[in-house]
Design a protein around this motif. Sequence first.
Motif, PDB file in Angstrom:
ATOM      1  N   MET A 152      26.607  13.961 -21.942  1.00 22.85           N
ATOM      2  CA  MET A 152      27.256  14.876 -21.311  1.00 22.85           C
ATOM      3  C   MET A 152      27.189  16.276 -21.842  1.00 22.85           C
ATOM      4  O   MET A 152      27.364  17.179 -21.128  1.00 22.85           O
ATOM      5  CB  MET A 152      28.851  14.502 -21.464  1.00 22.85           C
ATOM      6  CG  MET A 152      28.993  13.365 -20.448  1.00 22.85           C
ATOM      7  SD  MET A 152      29.075  13.589 -18.821  1.00 22.85           S
ATOM      8  CE  MET A 152      30.358  14.645 -18.542  1.00 22.85           C
ATOM      9  N   ALA A 153      26.409  16.278 -23.071  1.00 21.21           N
ATOM     10  CA  ALA A 153      26.284  17.719 -23.670  1.00 21.21           C
ATOM     11  C   ALA A 153      27.434  18.742 -23.616  1.00 21.21           C
ATOM     12  O   ALA A 153      28.539  18.072 -24.039  1.00 21.21           O
ATOM     13  CB  ALA A 153      25.285  18.461 -22.948  1.00 21.21           C
ATOM     14  N   ALA A 154      27.467  20.153 -23.283  1.00 30.22           N
ATOM     15  CA  ALA A 154      28.714  20.730 -23.121  1.00 30.22           C
ATOM     16  C   ALA A 154      29.698  20.420 -22.069  1.00 30.22           C
ATOM     17  O   ALA A 154      30.871  21.040 -22.221  1.00 30.22           O
ATOM     18  CB  ALA A 154      28.220  22.109 -23.127  1.00 30.22           C
ATOM     19  N   ALA A 155      29.392  19.450 -21.364  1.00 28.62           N
ATOM     20  CA  ALA A 155      30.056  19.159 -20.185  1.00 28.62           C
ATOM     21  C   ALA A 155      31.669  18.538 -20.534  1.00 28.62           C
ATOM     22  O   ALA A 155      32.616  18.446 -19.738  1.00 28.62           O
ATOM     23  CB  ALA A 155      29.620  18.333 -19.035  1.00 28.62           C
ATOM     24  N   THR A 156      31.595  18.123 -21.858  1.00 28.58           N
ATOM     25  CA  THR A 156      32.879  17.586 -22.430  1.00 28.58           C
ATOM     26  C   THR A 156      33.637  18.567 -23.144  1.00 28.58           C
ATOM     27  O   THR A 156      34.728  18.039 -23.704  1.00 28.58           O
ATOM     28  CB  THR A 156      32.398  16.199 -23.215  1.00 28.58           C
ATOM     29  OG1 THR A 156      31.608  16.751 -24.457  1.00 28.58           O
ATOM     30  CG2 THR A 156      31.815  15.249 -22.323  1.00 28.58           C
ATOM     31  N   LEU A 157      33.187  19.781 -23.204  1.00 31.54           N
ATOM     32  CA  LEU A 157      34.066  20.697 -24.113  1.00 31.54           C
ATOM     33  C   LEU A 157      35.343  20.977 -23.500  1.00 31.54           C
ATOM     34  O   LEU A 157      35.507  21.158 -22.293  1.00 31.54           O
ATOM     35  CB  LEU A 157      33.346  21.996 -24.236  1.00 31.54           C
ATOM     36  CG  LEU A 157      32.006  22.042 -25.038  1.00 31.54           C
ATOM     37  CD1 LEU A 157      31.246  23.262 -24.843  1.00 31.54           C
ATOM     38  CD2 LEU A 157      32.262  21.649 -26.453  1.00 31.54           C
ATOM     39  N   GLU A 158      36.514  21.068 -24.405  1.00 31.69           N
ATOM     40  CA  GLU A 158      37.780  21.599 -23.968  1.00 31.69           C
ATOM     41  C   GLU A 158      37.713  23.080 -24.009  1.00 31.69           C
ATOM     42  O   GLU A 158      37.741  23.715 -25.006  1.00 31.69           O
ATOM     43  CB  GLU A 158      38.751  20.958 -24.859  1.00 31.69           C
ATOM     44  CG  GLU A 158      38.723  19.527 -24.819  1.00 31.69           C
ATOM     45  CD  GLU A 158      39.995  19.065 -25.650  1.00 31.69           C
ATOM     46  OE1 GLU A 158      40.843  19.675 -25.881  1.00 31.69           O
ATOM     47  OE2 GLU A 158      40.117  17.660 -25.699  1.00 31.69           O
ATOM     48  N   LEU A 159      37.749  23.511 -22.509  1.00 29.64           N
ATOM     49  CA  LEU A 159      37.510  24.996 -22.592  1.00 29.64           C
ATOM     50  C   LEU A 159      38.827  25.601 -22.704  1.00 29.64           C
ATOM     51  O   LEU A 159      39.769  25.122 -22.101  1.00 29.64           O
ATOM     52  CB  LEU A 159      36.825  25.493 -21.449  1.00 29.64           C
ATOM     53  CG  LEU A 159      35.251  24.664 -21.185  1.00 29.64           C
ATOM     54  CD1 LEU A 159      34.733  25.125 -20.062  1.00 29.64           C
ATOM     55  CD2 LEU A 159      34.543  25.456 -22.353  1.00 29.64           C
ATOM     56  N   PRO A 160      39.025  27.152 -23.048  1.00 32.10           N
ATOM     57  CA  PRO A 160      39.987  27.714 -22.717  1.00 32.10           C
ATOM     58  C   PRO A 160      40.618  28.016 -21.291  1.00 32.10           C
ATOM     59  O   PRO A 160      39.864  27.873 -20.524  1.00 32.10           O
ATOM     60  CB  PRO A 160      39.970  29.051 -23.527  1.00 32.10           C
ATOM     61  CG  PRO A 160      38.709  28.960 -24.331  1.00 32.10           C
ATOM     62  CD  PRO A 160      37.879  27.895 -23.774  1.00 32.10           C
TER      63      PRO A 160
END
Length: 211
Positions: A152-160
């Motif tokens: 998923m690469a950066a698609a799983t990041l929890e973003l602000p």
Amino acid sequence: MEEIHLRSAPLVRVIAQLRFPQLASMADGGVAHALASEMSRDYPLFEKAREINPIIAGSTISQQEQVASPVWRLQTADGTWLVTLERSSLSLEALAYAGRRDFRDRLIQLARVFINRAEPPRFDRFGIRYINRVTDPEILTNLATLVRSEMMAAATLELPEQTTLHHSLLEIQLDQGRHSMLARCGIFPAGTTIDPAIQFQRRISEVGFLT
């Protein structure tokens, strides 16, 4: 290996390609016309085109026609299957992939006819590519539960808060002896693509494999 059929498979295109040295038997286009004639029952549409190579010089883009590099295309009446023959490659493309067996049988039939007509001394490379596209908003929202996090690469990041992901792309190449696999997975904005041959209208998840 047992083949698992999905009710709503996201495959939008499957392409297989055989590459071979440039052949003297194809110099006059006779092989292409013989192939078209013998395969006309399954692929009644036939056209000849010319390969165009873009030349970029600074900020200027020009096109130079390669008259010596013709391209022949055969197509089913409904346009869901396409055969492309070039001076050093033969490709089969499916836009309505129904399963491995159907695709395999078509490819074997095509290769046999080509081998009988062109008599290539060898094939240098065989590749197959699977392209998946996911556009359902509900699926995209829950993509992390359907796709392994490593893909998923950066698609799983929890973003602000008030921060959105514009796009994310992961590319992996694996080599095993003389075989290799290339996989690309990503999420992109509507109307964008990493492959000019594919027209995307909404966000996608794409995976491509080359062997």
